[in-house]
Scaffold this active site. Sequence first.
Site, PDB file in Angstrom:
ATOM      1  N   SER A 113       0.910  -1.186   0.120  1.00 40.60           N
ATOM      2  CA  SER A 113       0.009   0.007  -0.068  1.00 40.60           C
ATOM      3  C   SER A 113       0.788   1.333  -0.020  1.00 40.60           C
ATOM      4  CB  SER A 113      -1.054  -0.017   1.215  1.00 40.60           C
ATOM      5  OG  SER A 113      -1.918   0.878   1.137  1.00 40.60           O
ATOM      6  N   HIS A 114       0.796   2.069   1.124  1.00 34.73           N
ATOM      7  CA  HIS A 114       1.344   3.436   1.036  1.00 34.73           C
ATOM      8  C   HIS A 114       2.773   3.335   1.685  1.00 34.73           C
ATOM      9  CE1 HIS A 114      -0.547   2.380   4.763  1.00 34.73           C
ATOM     10  NE2 HIS A 114       0.462   3.125   5.492  1.00 34.73           N
ATOM     11  N   ASP A 277      -2.849   6.272  -3.258  1.00 35.70           N
ATOM     12  CA  ASP A 277      -1.564   5.704  -2.633  1.00 35.70           C
ATOM     13  C   ASP A 277      -1.038   4.633  -3.477  1.00 35.70           C
ATOM     14  OD1 ASP A 277      -3.573   3.814  -2.426  1.00 35.70           O
ATOM     15  OD2 ASP A 277      -2.849   3.159  -0.619  1.00 35.70           O
ATOM     16  N   ASP A 279      -1.302   1.177  -3.964  1.00 35.52           N
ATOM     17  CA  ASP A 279      -2.169   0.313  -4.539  1.00 35.52           C
ATOM     18  C   ASP A 279      -3.464   0.847  -4.867  1.00 35.52           C
ATOM     19  OD1 ASP A 279      -2.972   0.630  -1.861  1.00 35.52           O
ATOM     20  OD2 ASP A 279      -3.657  -1.390  -1.595  1.00 35.52           O
ATOM     21  N   ASP A 281      -5.857   2.341  -3.304  1.00 34.72           N
ATOM     22  CA  ASP A 281      -7.225   2.292  -2.724  1.00 34.72           C
ATOM     23  C   ASP A 281      -7.416   3.497  -1.703  1.00 34.72           C
ATOM     24  OD1 ASP A 281      -5.318   1.697  -0.941  1.00 34.72           O
ATOM     25  OD2 ASP A 281      -6.270  -0.231  -0.337  1.00 34.72           O
ATOM     26  N   ARG A 282      -6.594   4.523  -1.602  1.00 36.64           N
ATOM     27  CA  ARG A 282      -6.565   5.390  -0.547  1.00 36.64           C
ATOM     28  C   ARG A 282      -6.864   6.794  -1.772  1.00 36.64           C
ATOM     29  NH1 ARG A 282      -2.939   5.467   4.515  1.00 36.64           N
ATOM     30  NH2 ARG A 282      -3.283   3.240   5.090  1.00 36.64           N
ATOM     31  N   LYS A 376     -11.744  -0.305  -0.523  1.00 40.69           N
ATOM     32  CA  LYS A 376     -11.687   1.149  -0.626  1.00 40.69           C
ATOM     33  C   LYS A 376     -11.169   1.377  -2.185  1.00 40.69           C
ATOM     34  CE  LYS A 376      -7.508   1.997   2.209  1.00 40.69           C
ATOM     35  NZ  LYS A 376      -7.421   0.736   3.241  1.00 40.69           N
TER      36      LYS A 376
END
Length: 543
Positions: A113-114, A277, A279, A281-282, A376
């Site tokens: 992710s982030h 982010d 991946d 999703d944010r 998300k």
Amino acid sequence: MSFTTYSTQPFKDQRPGTSGLRKRVEIFRRGNYLKNFVQAVFDTQTELVGNTLVLGGDGRFYNREAIQIVLKMAAANGVARVLVGTGGLLSTPAASCIIRKYTAAGGLILSASHNPGGPDGDFGIKFNTANGGPAPERVTEAIFARTLEISDYRSSNDPDLPLDTSGTYQLGDMRVDIIDPVTDYAQLMEGIFDFDAIRRLLAGGFRMRFDAMHAVTGPYAIRILEKHLGAPPGTVINGVPLEDFGGHHPDPNLVHAADLVAMTQGTDGVDFAAASDGDGDRNMVLGRGIFVTPSDSLAILAANATLIPAHRHGIPGVARSMPTSQAVDRVAAALGIECFETPTGWKFFGNLLDAGRIAFCGEESFGTGSDHVREKDGLWAVLAWLNVIAGRGESVAEIVAHHWQQYGRNYYARHDYEGIKAKAADGLMKALRERLPQLPGSLLGGMTVSYADDFSYTDPIDGSISENQGIRIGFSDGSRIVFRLSGTGTVGATLRVYLEAYEPDPGRQQEDPQTALAPLITIANQLAEITQRTGRDAPGVIT
Ligand code: VG1
Ligand code: CO
């Protein structure tokens, strides 16, 4: 089919956290670390045999190697078909979309992710179930239990596949479809939003920027915003995915996307800016001169849901993670719809979405989404905002101001103390927990505590119970302080302190959040003895 069974030794630290298994790249590359975890997935998720698996990642360092490893193991474990994004890329929401669209039995998403990438950065892997959502705790616990007793893994003896060329390949008995990572997702978005209204907005001189932070969303944003919606080329910045994200944290917040924030400042600032982010999703949403907190964003989208064609008849309910501000609760109350408070992590929304009890949900950590997938979704949130802006004919700042006038403002901030000693973090939480029974009714900094507990959640759909999800201290005026430890970090421990104060008076809604929250910040520091226990006199990141 030709495969080999190799013997292996268990690792003791493969319990998935808030969002899958995340470790330093060097740990994932050590011995059979990745293979053990993947084999544990195949050993426990037997519905994958003879069925379809979706596979893709955020493109970070080690993504390509890991994709080849998983493909060969899938072939040896009897998976019938794998859908992979070209280049091994799939954003997390696109993976969820593809699992659902092609009725796959599950998916493996390679992402941290982030978290930063590169040889010295982080890597991660996450299993998603057939509904397209992150595996629930009973599944991740079964996978973890298997990793503790694993003694061998299976891998096919086939050569690597050319990941950059879409097409259909055969790996032993298994079919591999290398597919365009964007097309299915872009079609889904087109069916949800009023693309014509957004096109008119963008054609009318509305200026926006989208910062893909050199992460996976670049190709998605370029295709949807620039190609389909007609935003001028250059609207998407940092749009080429890089293995090390250009050396930055692909984390869309005021600290890590500071350049984007600067583009919204001053009289020449753009009308709208957003980032996503690693991946995808944010999301972070900004207007000219204004940052919209993720908690407010959820509330505002819920209040304006009927402007979005897919939700024109209204939404059945909403959910937020426990530390997320209660702004959306007020919207739900006004709309007369259900509102759920769940533990941190998207996996807790899955049952509510599947049951049709909620359509929108979100987290304070820059996560917003709907029932269109089970993750998300950063670009969904961006398109939702564009749709709402087009529908209301107002600026971001006007939309936010009107929302606060109607519902009140929930001042909100999260203070993170990253990389502290695990022992100090555990000691702090334990001491807080011991004080909980004495707190209700007492005065802290002149404010009356109305409740103090360690959040426990009973899933309304399947009755499963998740305990110790964070310490909540609520005050009689609606303010809250929440303390919890991160479940995604890879170095030491991270303490998160979440602060929230409610202000109904429009005349007092223009303060700086850190000022408005100052009394709560002092209480939080004293109560948890943050400085004494962690040696830090200030948080490292404030969002
Ligand atoms: C963090 C966030 C949480 C989010 C999770 C995964 O978890 O606080 O809200 O769901 O990251 O997001 P934690 O345990 O570190 O607080 V992502 O974009 O990493 O998949
Ligand atoms: Co993410």
